[in-house]
Design a protein around this motif. Structure first.
Motif, PDB file in Angstrom:
ATOM      1  N   ASP A  40      -0.595   5.122   9.784  1.00  0.00           N
ATOM      2  CA  ASP A  40      -0.535   4.512   8.174  1.00  0.00           C
ATOM      3  C   ASP A  40      -0.723   2.962   8.420  1.00  0.00           C
ATOM      4  OD1 ASP A  40       0.112   6.188   6.463  1.00  0.00           O
ATOM      5  OD2 ASP A  40       2.186   5.422   6.013  1.00  0.00           O
TER       6      ASP A  40
ATOM      7  N   ASP B   2       0.674  -1.126   0.056  1.00  0.00           N
ATOM      8  CA  ASP B   2       0.040   0.039   0.102  1.00  0.00           C
ATOM      9  C   ASP B   2       0.785   1.320  -0.026  1.00  0.00           C
ATOM     10  OD1 ASP B   2      -2.111  -1.512   0.035  1.00  0.00           O
ATOM     11  OD2 ASP B   2      -2.958  -1.070   2.057  1.00  0.00           O
TER      12      ASP B   2
ATOM     13  N   ARG C 145       2.682   2.319   2.475  1.00  0.00           N
ATOM     14  CA  ARG C 145       2.510   2.976   3.609  1.00  0.00           C
ATOM     15  C   ARG C 145       3.870   2.667   4.427  1.00  0.00           C
ATOM     16  NH1 ARG C 145      -2.511   4.725   4.600  1.00  0.00           N
ATOM     17  NH2 ARG C 145      -4.217   4.105   3.146  1.00  0.00           N
TER      18      ARG C 145
END
Ligand code: DC
Length: 244
Positions: free
Chosen positions: A82, A73, A75
């Protein structure tokens, strides 16, 4: 989160039952096996589960799957918010030694260097632990028994487990085992590099605030440095069968 073997209540059903105050099924016997990386836990736990006919649960693989999702993702593994966002809509499945992330088999991807380097950071967030511990407790319901391996099984996930073992080995021996595993996967690394990597992960796993790696006071400690896998398996199986 989805990790529901056939014939068991789903997460939503269990939650509903809990809310209604219904009695949950009694937890089946659990064999908890904890210890640091390279202590031989995974190989031993798999063989013990097979010998006893119990479900095998690799909880490290669950933390690795969450880490893979965080990285995919884009993050930041160190950022709590996050990471929490990456947990939304995640589903993790275990089928014997295979691991599924949102339905796709990620058994190989979760063993890459990228995931290994970031898994300690991701697993230090309380929400990640809360989420996976709940799932791990559910997995142990309604089966004949389970062998669960990780870092906090005997201390946090199942403090009342009937059998608890803590496997450890000399760090150099642990590094040698990890080096052999990496070589088998086509990744050659110097022993000193692997040793540094293992010591760093040990440090982070044992120094984190939530559920750090430590031996439960009532766990049987086994130093596997000079023992063959079969010897460790036999010792554990004998304990569980009440022969030791
Ligand atoms: O067992 P493993 O090396 O695949 O585990 C990967 C990481 O997951 C480990 O460095 C720490 C984390 N972990 C954890 O925090 N708690 C567990 N019960 C299992 C693993």
């Amino acid at each position: 989160m989805l990790a529901t073997p056939a014939g068991k209540r789903t997460g939503a059903e269990m939650e509903e039952a809990e809310m209604k105050g219904e009695a949950l099924p009694a937890t089946a016997p659990v064999v908890a096996i904890d210890g640091p990386a390279g202590s031989g836990k995974s190989t031993v736990a798999r063989a013990v589960a097979e010998a006893l006919g119990f479900l095998y649960v690799d909880t490290g693989a669950m933390y690795r799957a969450v880490t893979l999702k965080v990285l995919r993702d884009g993050r930041d593994p160190a950022d709590e918010k996050d990471v929490e966002e990456a947990l939304e809509g995640i589903s993790i499945g275990l089928e014997r030694t295979n691991v599924f992330l949102n339905g796709a088999d990620v058994s190989h991807e979760i063993r890459t260097g990228d995931v290994t380097r970031n898994v300690s950071a991701v697993s230090s967030h309380p929400k990640v632990r809360e989420f996976l511990v709940k799932e791990q407790r559910r997995l142990a319901e309604g089966v004949e028994g389970s062998v669960m391996e990780g870092r906090d099984i005997g201390t946090v996930v199942f403090p009342n487990a009937r059998w608890k073992f803590y496997l450890d080995a000399d760090p150099r021996e642990r590094a040698r085992r990890r080096q052999a595993e990496l070589a088998a996967a086509g990744r050659r690394k110097e022993l000193d590099w692997v040793l540094r990597d293992i010591l760093e992960r040990d440090r982070r796993d044992s120094e984190r605030e939530v559920s750090p790696l430590r031996k439960a006071s009532d766990a049987v400690e086994i130093d596997t440095s000079d023992l063959a896998v079969e010897e460790v398996v036999e010792r554990i199986v004998r304990y569980v069968r009440g022969e030791a």
